[in-house]
Scaffold this active site. Structure first.
Site, short mmCIF file in Angstrom:
data_model
loop_
_atom_site.label_atom_id
_atom_site.label_comp_id
_atom_site.label_asym_id
_atom_site.label_seq_id
_atom_site.Cartn_x
_atom_site.Cartn_y
_atom_site.Cartn_z
N ARG A 90 0.88 -1.23 0.10
CA ARG A 90 -0.03 0.00 0.14
C ARG A 90 0.96 1.23 -0.09
O ARG A 90 0.74 2.32 -0.77
CB ARG A 90 -1.01 0.01 1.15
CG ARG A 90 -1.74 1.43 1.14
CD ARG A 90 -2.88 1.18 2.53
NE ARG A 90 -3.50 2.51 2.52
CZ ARG A 90 -4.54 2.57 3.40
NH1 ARG A 90 -4.97 1.70 4.32
NH2 ARG A 90 -5.19 3.74 3.22
N ASN A 144 -10.53 -4.60 -1.62
CA ASN A 144 -10.40 -3.43 -2.54
C ASN A 144 -9.47 -3.96 -3.79
O ASN A 144 -8.52 -4.59 -3.47
CB ASN A 144 -10.09 -1.99 -2.13
CG ASN A 144 -10.98 -1.27 -1.41
OD1 ASN A 144 -12.50 -1.40 -1.92
ND2 ASN A 144 -10.94 -0.89 -0.26
N TYR A 244 -14.26 9.90 -2.42
CA TYR A 244 -13.53 9.59 -3.44
C TYR A 244 -13.39 10.41 -4.91
O TYR A 244 -12.51 10.55 -5.77
CB TYR A 244 -13.52 8.17 -3.71
CG TYR A 244 -13.09 7.07 -2.86
CD1 TYR A 244 -11.78 6.52 -2.81
CD2 TYR A 244 -14.15 6.56 -1.81
CE1 TYR A 244 -11.41 5.71 -1.68
CE2 TYR A 244 -13.49 5.76 -0.81
CZ TYR A 244 -12.45 5.34 -0.71
OH TYR A 244 -11.73 4.47 0.26
#
Length: 421
Positions: A90, A144, A244
């Protein structure tokens, strides 16, 4: 009823456990299996999970195991909440795209594509093992990028539904502003995962009075502040975009911000270390307040509702899920995965009718759907050219020079997770 959580060693898991304990009348879990290859984390999370159940008087059995096949055997539903590559991957997803002047984020843009390429093959392998062991089990995907992962699962013929906590977060927020209980608030929620708009806020159900204009008129400043978008934009749009959407509506501003502060991945990694130390305290028997800052708010309530609906035990009559379009949004392919309100039952979700969508939103949805199609092809087939095409198609990239540089960086940072690289 037996439920299995793959990725059960996640620091998210106590949020889920707390929901299972509190909402046991809605979802009477008799056996909950936490599966994770990280044995040390799993032991800490599993210990806290048992203490939470005991504190709240839940007599269900909690099992921890690193054996996936044993863990999913006989499960009525399997929840996926894994992170391939962990927080280290990440961290990369959120940083190397900035080198090309593009948003660094773990679920959209170039970072989101990297996550999809790492994740889809792993999830499909897990799902195939679930199908071999227990073909009737539902798969609930919280992993995700949910839209792409859910589409991969459905395309492969699995009984799968995607889940995100954005909608339930808005529902809770709006209910508080209106002085109502969450069950009194029904959202007209439309879009793709992490690309959604609240086009109506209705009282009582899908046919109820739309109070969104009132909500924006009285609380627009607070809502805009939470989204880090100007109040004037919300007034002009007449809707509430997901947070988002800021990556699209304020791309350059976000890139500048991300270049001046520590990444969210670094913050989460530090938080996880602290949470795991807390989980190891034998006196702790409830989810700590710090967990609220980790993300995933209301995930447990959404997961309980969805599992209960799929397994025939009740839950809310309408829920926001990720499922096949099948004509719901006529400007998208039938096999696109959309995020909308649906009636959920043992046969799966049935999307509610959606009024005509403003071209301003429909155009962006169509663009990102095309990207997701290319991204899934790249995840399934591999190859530099397919990665480049997916990046070129993404509206947060869109220029060939950016796509070239991002392709090289994506492959370089993810070789250990890409069988074809």
């Amino acid at each position: 009823m037996k439920l299995t959580v793959v990725g059960g060693g996640s620091t998210y898991t106590p949020e889920l456990i707390d929901g299972f304990a509190r909402l046991r009348d809605t979802l009477p879990v008799e056996e909950l299996v936490l599966v994770d290859p990280a044995a040390e984390r799993l032991e800490l999370v599993g210990g806290l999970a048992r203490r939470i159940f005991a504190r709240q008087g839940h007599d269900g059995r909690i099992v921890t195991t690193s054996d996936l096949d044993a863990g999913v055997d006989g499960a009525d539903a399997v929840l996926l909440q894994l992170r391939v590559g962990g927080q280290a991957a990440r961290q990369q997803d959120e940083t190397w795209p900035l080198e090309c002047g593009c948003v660094g984020q773990e679920t959209t843009g170039a970072g989101g594509l990297a996550k999809a390429l790492r994740t889809v093959p792993v999830v499909l392998d897990i799902a195939e093992r679930v199908r071999r062991t227990n073909p009737d089990a539902w798969i609930i995907d919280f992993t995700n990028p949910v839209g792409i992962v859910t589409r991969a699962l459905l395309q492969a013929g699995h009984k799968a539904v995607g889940l995100c906590n954005v909608a339930i977060g808005f529902q809770r927020k709006f209910a508080g502003l209106l002085g109502l209980t969450p069950s009194d608030v029904h959202l007209d929620h439309v879009g793709l995962n992490h690309l959604t708009w609240e086009t109506g806020v209705r009282l009582g159900g899908p046919e109820g009075e739309d109070v969104l204009p009132k909500l924006l008129g009285e609380h627009g400043e607070a809502i805009a502040g939470d989204l880090h978008l100007p109040r004037t934009l919300l007034d002009r749009l007449g809707v509430v975009p997901s947070y988002y959407l800021r990556y699209f509506y304020a791309h350059d501003e976000v890139v500048r911000e991300l270049g001046t502060k520590p990444s969210r991945a670094a913050e989460v990694a530090a938080m996880e270390e602290q949470l795991l130390r807390m989980y190891g305290d034998p006196a702790l028997d409830e989810k700590p307040e710090l967990l609220a800052k980790r993300g995933g708010a209301y995930y447990s309530e959404a997961a309980v509702d969805l599992a209960a609906g799929l397994l025939g035990g009740g839950g809310s009559p309408y829920q926001v899920v990720n499922t096949l379009n099948r004509g719901t949004l006529p400007f998208l392919p039938d096999d696109a995965v959309i995020e909308v309100q649906a009636a959920v039952g043992p046969k799966g979700p049935t999307p509610l009718a959606v009024p005509a969508v403003d071209p301003l939103f429909a155009g962006l949805m169509a663009n990102v759907t095309a990207y997701e199609d290319l991204a899934l092809t790249a995840a399934l087939r591999g190859g530099r050219d397919l990665v480049f095409k997916a990046l070129l198609a993404h509206p947060l990239v869109g220029q060939y020079a950016y796509a070239e540089g991002l392709t090289d960086r994506l492959i370089a940072h993810n070789r250990e997770h890409l069988a074809w690289a």
